[in-house]
Design an enzyme around this catalytic site. Structure first.
Site, PDB file in Angstrom:
ATOM      1  CB  SER A 108      -0.887   0.001   1.248  1.00  0.00           C
ATOM      2  OG  SER A 108      -1.429   1.282   1.484  1.00  0.00           O
ATOM      3  CB  SER A 109       0.457   4.596  -1.467  1.00  0.00           C
ATOM      4  OG  SER A 109      -0.851   4.868  -1.003  1.00  0.00           O
ATOM      5  CB  CYS A 110      -0.411   3.752   4.059  1.00  0.00           C
ATOM      6  SG  CYS A 110      -0.396   2.008   4.499  1.00  0.00           S
ATOM      7  CE1 TYR A 137      -3.551  -2.972   5.409  1.00  0.00           C
ATOM      8  CE2 TYR A 137      -2.788  -0.940   4.379  1.00  0.00           C
ATOM      9  CZ  TYR A 137      -3.318  -2.211   4.269  1.00  0.00           C
ATOM     10  OH  TYR A 137      -3.606  -2.725   3.037  1.00  0.00           O
ATOM     11  CE  LYS A 141      -1.031  -4.747   3.023  1.00  0.00           C
ATOM     12  NZ  LYS A 141      -1.238  -6.019   2.308  1.00  0.00           N
ATOM     13  CG  HIS A 180      -9.927   2.940   1.614  1.00  0.00           C
ATOM     14  ND1 HIS A 180     -10.079   1.576   1.509  1.00  0.00           N
ATOM     15  CD2 HIS A 180      -8.752   3.140   2.266  1.00  0.00           C
ATOM     16  CE1 HIS A 180      -9.041   0.972   2.071  1.00  0.00           C
ATOM     17  NE2 HIS A 180      -8.227   1.891   2.533  1.00  0.00           N
TER      18      HIS A 180
END
Length: 311
Positions: A108-110, A137, A141, A180
């Site tokens: 994920s981009s997070c 999270y 990842k 989201h």
């Protein structure tokens, strides 16, 4: 990947996993292996090992994860960290033990630091502090990425990692507490339209900028990378274009056909100020998205009305 290869898509009922299955089937891959969460608890290591021993998949798309928006990430912090660590560790380790030809881990981009320079390049990983609201999270990842790198380094496994930007599309989650921003807006505007409400409230100031990728475009990129990319380094998947949350809300308002006004609740968190992916690496390999935002939102809204219509 050979057309007859056994391919395991973990998380096949989710938005990403179902899109990957659709893409694989459209490309002529018919030997897909799937399990629902009730059939196989991916947090259970022995159950995962037994599954790999029985099915012997040759390729794995690791799209299974516990996911949610800002509110869910902030409330269920232990669940997001524990569940995602267990899922990825069990599958990656089983893939190594059972000599899977290739595994693709979806992150994920997070994973990138909250205040990282924009656009986000792959080598910005671990260069600063994370966004606090989704830190558990993100840590899970990041661990998945490092597991893939480490199994490659120690055992020579062809395990790759891809980092999608914000996603939306068919089979999205429209729960207002756990979804989201884009699916939440679709539902909010639809309900307001049906109930003839004068306003729709949007969290935050509307100023943060976000990038959105249609899930079927992600699936196309994932299959493309499974076939053409074998690098150790993670690779971003996105559009390379972003909009403000206010611009997004106005677009969804137009697509849904809501005639009322927008209200911004500035007591709610904005999250990261901007998250735009640098996708130059992906483009250099030969893949670019094809679904533009307005078209994608229209497709997602049609899917929402078909499956979740509330009136």
């Amino acid at each position: 990947m050979e057309k007859a290869a056994k391919i395991y898509v973990a998380g096949h009922r989710g938005m990403v996993g179902s899109a990957i299955c659709r893409k694989l089937e459209a490309e002529g891959y018919q030997n897909l292996i799937t399990r629902t969460s009730s059939e196989l608890d991916l947090r259970n290591q022995q159950a995962v090992l037994d599954f790999f021993k029985e099915e012997k998949p040759e390729y794995v798309f690791l799209a299974a994860a516990k996911v949610g928006g800002i509110q869910a990430n902030n409330i269920y912090r232990a669940d997001f960290l524990f569940d995602n660590l267990m899922i990825e560790a069990n599958i990656i380790h089983a893939a190594y033990l059972h000599q899977v030809t290739k595994l693709q881990f979806l992150g994920s981009s997070c994973i990138y630091p909250k205040m990282a320079p924009q656009p986000l390049k792959e080598d910005y990983l671990l260069t600063g502090a994370l966004e606090p609201t989704n830190e558990p999270y993100a840590i899970a990842k990041i661990t998945g990425i490092k597991l893939c790198e480490s199994y490659r380094d120690q055992y020579g496994c062809n395990f790759i990692s891809v980092m999608p930007t914000n996603l939306y599309g068919y089979n999205d989650n429209y729960d207002l507490n756990n979804s989201h921003v884009l699916p939440a807006l679709i539902r909010k505007f639809h309900e307001a339209k049906v109930n003839h409400e004068p306003t729709v409230t949007v969290w935050g100031t509307g100023s943060p900028k976000r990038e959105f990728l249609f899930a079927d475009d992600l699936a196309e990129a994932c299959v493309f990378l499974m076939e053409h990319y074998n690098g150790r380094e993670l690779i971003n998947i996105g559009t390379g274009e972003d909009v403000t949350i206010k611009e997004l809300a106005l677009l969804v308002k137009e697509v849904v056909g809501f005639d009322g006004e927008l209200v911004f609740d500035t007591s709610k968190p904005d999250g990261t100020p901007r998250k735009l992916m640098d996708v130059s690496k992906l483009h250099a390999l030969g893949y670019k998205h094809t679904t533009e935002l307005k078209e994608g939102v229209s497709l997602a809204y049609a899917d929402f009305k078909e499956k979740h219509v509330l009136a």
